[in-house]
Design an enzyme around this catalytic site. Structure first.
Site, PDB file in Angstrom:
ATOM      1  N   GLU A  45      11.469   1.659   6.728  1.00 28.42           N
ATOM      2  CA  GLU A  45      10.099   1.741   7.046  1.00 28.42           C
ATOM      3  C   GLU A  45       9.994   0.535   8.215  1.00 28.42           C
ATOM      4  O   GLU A  45      10.516  -0.495   8.030  1.00 28.42           O
ATOM      5  CB  GLU A  45       8.959   1.011   5.674  1.00 28.42           C
ATOM      6  CG  GLU A  45       7.840   0.957   6.025  1.00 28.42           C
ATOM      7  CD  GLU A  45       6.864   0.155   4.937  1.00 28.42           C
ATOM      8  OE1 GLU A  45       7.667  -0.529   4.030  1.00 28.42           O
ATOM      9  OE2 GLU A  45       5.719   0.533   4.553  1.00 28.42           O
ATOM     10  N   CYS A  48       8.352   3.499   1.374  1.00 27.55           N
ATOM     11  CA  CYS A  48       8.011   2.511   0.424  1.00 27.55           C
ATOM     12  C   CYS A  48       7.195   2.689  -0.935  1.00 27.55           C
ATOM     13  O   CYS A  48       7.863   3.289  -1.789  1.00 27.55           O
ATOM     14  CB  CYS A  48       7.477   1.330   1.106  1.00 27.55           C
ATOM     15  SG  CYS A  48       7.884  -0.224   0.652  1.00 27.55           S
ATOM     16  N   GLU A  96      -1.686  -3.768   4.209  1.00 25.59           N
ATOM     17  CA  GLU A  96      -1.395  -2.598   4.612  1.00 25.59           C
ATOM     18  C   GLU A  96      -2.883  -1.669   4.647  1.00 25.59           C
ATOM     19  O   GLU A  96      -3.048  -0.799   5.454  1.00 25.59           O
ATOM     20  CB  GLU A  96      -0.733  -1.807   3.857  1.00 25.59           C
ATOM     21  CG  GLU A  96       0.954  -2.246   4.133  1.00 25.59           C
ATOM     22  CD  GLU A  96       2.102  -1.157   3.347  1.00 25.59           C
ATOM     23  OE1 GLU A  96       2.845  -1.678   2.562  1.00 25.59           O
ATOM     24  OE2 GLU A  96       2.103  -0.272   3.747  1.00 25.59           O
ATOM     25  N   ASN A  98       1.088   4.134   8.905  1.00 22.94           N
ATOM     26  CA  ASN A  98       2.313   3.751   8.538  1.00 22.94           C
ATOM     27  C   ASN A  98       3.114   5.016   8.513  1.00 22.94           C
ATOM     28  O   ASN A  98       3.160   5.721   7.616  1.00 22.94           O
ATOM     29  CB  ASN A  98       2.466   2.945   7.340  1.00 22.94           C
ATOM     30  CG  ASN A  98       3.894   2.439   7.021  1.00 22.94           C
ATOM     31  OD1 ASN A  98       4.860   2.876   7.689  1.00 22.94           O
ATOM     32  ND2 ASN A  98       3.665   1.065   6.306  1.00 22.94           N
ATOM     33  N   LYS A 131       2.537   7.659   5.616  1.00 20.95           N
ATOM     34  CA  LYS A 131       2.511   6.942   4.342  1.00 20.95           C
ATOM     35  C   LYS A 131       1.017   7.167   3.737  1.00 20.95           C
ATOM     36  O   LYS A 131       0.053   6.887   4.168  1.00 20.95           O
ATOM     37  CB  LYS A 131       2.754   5.704   4.505  1.00 20.95           C
ATOM     38  CG  LYS A 131       2.866   4.780   3.132  1.00 20.95           C
ATOM     39  CD  LYS A 131       3.378   3.429   3.370  1.00 20.95           C
ATOM     40  CE  LYS A 131       3.449   2.644   2.150  1.00 20.95           C
ATOM     41  NZ  LYS A 131       3.848   1.288   2.239  1.00 20.95           N
ATOM     42  N   ASN A 183      10.162  -1.645   3.075  1.00 20.21           N
ATOM     43  CA  ASN A 183      10.218  -3.034   3.428  1.00 20.21           C
ATOM     44  C   ASN A 183       9.467  -3.683   1.661  1.00 20.21           C
ATOM     45  O   ASN A 183       8.153  -3.836   1.822  1.00 20.21           O
ATOM     46  CB  ASN A 183       9.059  -3.573   4.217  1.00 20.21           C
ATOM     47  CG  ASN A 183       9.696  -3.351   5.777  1.00 20.21           C
ATOM     48  OD1 ASN A 183       9.553  -4.147   6.545  1.00 20.21           O
ATOM     49  ND2 ASN A 183      10.369  -2.202   6.064  1.00 20.21           N
TER      50      ASN A 183
HETATM   51  N1  ING Z   1       5.977  -2.612  -0.151  1.00 21.89           N
HETATM   52  C1  ING Z   1       6.035  -2.744  -1.510  1.00 21.89           C
HETATM   53  C2  ING Z   1       6.687  -1.671  -2.367  1.00 21.89           C
HETATM   54  O1  ING Z   1       5.997  -0.940  -2.772  1.00 21.89           O
HETATM   55  C3  ING Z   1       4.569  -3.688  -3.578  1.00 21.89           C
HETATM   56  C4  ING Z   1       4.784  -3.316  -2.000  1.00 21.89           C
HETATM   57  C5  ING Z   1       5.696  -4.549  -4.015  1.00 21.89           C
HETATM   58  C6  ING Z   1       3.712  -3.311  -4.313  1.00 21.89           C
HETATM   59  C7  ING Z   1       5.933  -4.716  -5.142  1.00 21.89           C
HETATM   60  C8  ING Z   1       3.879  -3.453  -5.759  1.00 21.89           C
HETATM   61  C9  ING Z   1       4.972  -4.347  -6.283  1.00 21.89           C
HETATM   62  O2  ING Z   1       7.784  -1.567  -2.527  1.00 21.89           O
HETATM   63  C10 ING Z   1       5.563  -1.699   0.650  1.00 21.89           C
HETATM   64  N2  ING Z   1       5.651  -1.803   1.920  1.00 21.89           N
HETATM   65  O3  ING Z   1       4.972  -0.707   0.045  1.00 21.89           O
END
Ligand code: ING
Length: 311
Positions: free
Chosen positions: A47, A172, A146, A110, A127, A197
């Site tokens: 991503e 993601c 985001e 995204n 996304k 990411n």
């Molecule tokens: N990153 C993370 C993901 O869903 C996240 C954001 C991390 C949300 C951990 C909830 C918990 O892997 C992206 N860019 O969506």
């Protein structure tokens, strides 16, 4: 012999905030050339592969924000990726910030691009599930904005006939939502490409931090198995601008088994031979949707009726 394709998951290490496209594209082309040497069919990048994960910062200057986006795909700075796909006879998938203009209204998404062996754009995906916040959160070491910088994808979850099978993309956070996988599964998807990411620390729920890697593998293995598809998860890993990011790039079989995974936090090629016909033994038995799914039962969401009556 089935429909065997060789997939190269091209994990990237950190990309600095001020990094220009040239050096990043050069890193990506070098990974494509290594993939060609192992006769890969397709190379998959993370991503937002071209830039640092900029939603970690509150960016108020529109000009600076637009620097993280591509106004066209391909554009002058990404054309070398398309040229390398053609020169090397490689399919290509990578994430990027998409600047779109609909009837004079600027839109930011995204997105991820899917490119064919001949170097042409097959299609792109925007996304849908945007985690984090619209407003900067006080006291957070890193933001997750985001919702501030992107609109939610307006293309649904498309699939394409490509590379000898049926291919779809998620980005993601999408991978955490079973409905997204199932929409692809209902279209007969055989290969789901997922760039990510993922920070190792989530300030909204620090108690989850020890489980980031487990939950990443959980959703990738469940999504692949429950939709009888191959799945490729590709990280932007390492410590990027001080923020530790999950690596753990994976290639997952329709059985749910992890068949290959990254060993480092940086630029690394993770390669596996993937027989797309292995999807069939699941699509024609346990996950034969026409034979076993009960859509009419899924719409009944009853309200909790309160306390359970005493026996
Ligand atoms: N990153 C993370 C993901 O869903 C996240 C954001 C991390 C949300 C951990 C909830 C918990 O892997 C992206 N860019 O969506």
């Amino acid at each position: 012999m089935g429909r065997v394709i060789t997939i190269a998951a091209a994990q990237l290490g950190p990309v600095p905030r001020a990094e220009q496209r040239g050096p990043v594209v050069a890193r990506m082309v070098a990974l494509m050339e290594r993939a060609a040497r192992v006769r890969a069919t397709l190379v998959v990048f993370p991503e937002l592969a071209l830039t640092s994960f900029f939603p970690r910062w509150a960016i108020d200057d529109d000009a600076e924000l637009d620097n993280f986006f591509e106004a066209s795909m391909p554009g002058p700075e990404t054309q070398p990726l398309f040229a390398a796909a053609r020169r090397l006879g490689l399919g290509l998938c990578f994430g990027y910030g998409e600047l779109a203009n609909r009837a004079g209204r600027l839109q930011r998404f995204n997105s991820s691009a899917l490119v064919g062996h001949e170097g042409g754009l097959i299609g792109h995906y925007r996304k849908v599930h945007l985690p984090g916040d619209r407003e900067p959160q006080p006291g957070f070491e890193y933001q997750h904005l985001e919702k501030r910088y992107f609109e939610s994808g307006d293309m649904g979850f498309p699939v394409w006939r490509a590379f000898g099978g049926v291919v779809g993309m998620l980005i993601c956070n999408d991978r955490r939502w079973p409905e997204a996988w199932r929409v692809l599964g209902l279209q007969g998807v055989e290969l789901v490409l997922v760039g990510y990411n993922t920070p190792l620390r989530n300030p909204e729920a620090p108690e989850h931090d020890p489980l980031v890697r487990f939950q990443h593998r959980l959703v990738m293995q469940a999504g692949a198995y429950q939709n009888a598809t191959w799945a490729v998860a590709v990280a932007k890993g390492g410590v990027e601008e001080g923020q530790p990011m999950l690596a753990d790039t994976l290639i997952v079989a329709p059985s749910g088994e992890i068949v290959a995974y990254s060993k480092t936090q940086g630029d690394e090629l993770v390669v596996a031979e993937c027989d797309l016909d292995r999807t069939q033994s699941y699509k024609t038995t346990i996950f034969d949707f026409a034979a076993h799914r009960k859509p009419q039962a899924y719409s009944r969401i009853t309200e909790c009726t309160g306390a359970v009556p005493p026996p």
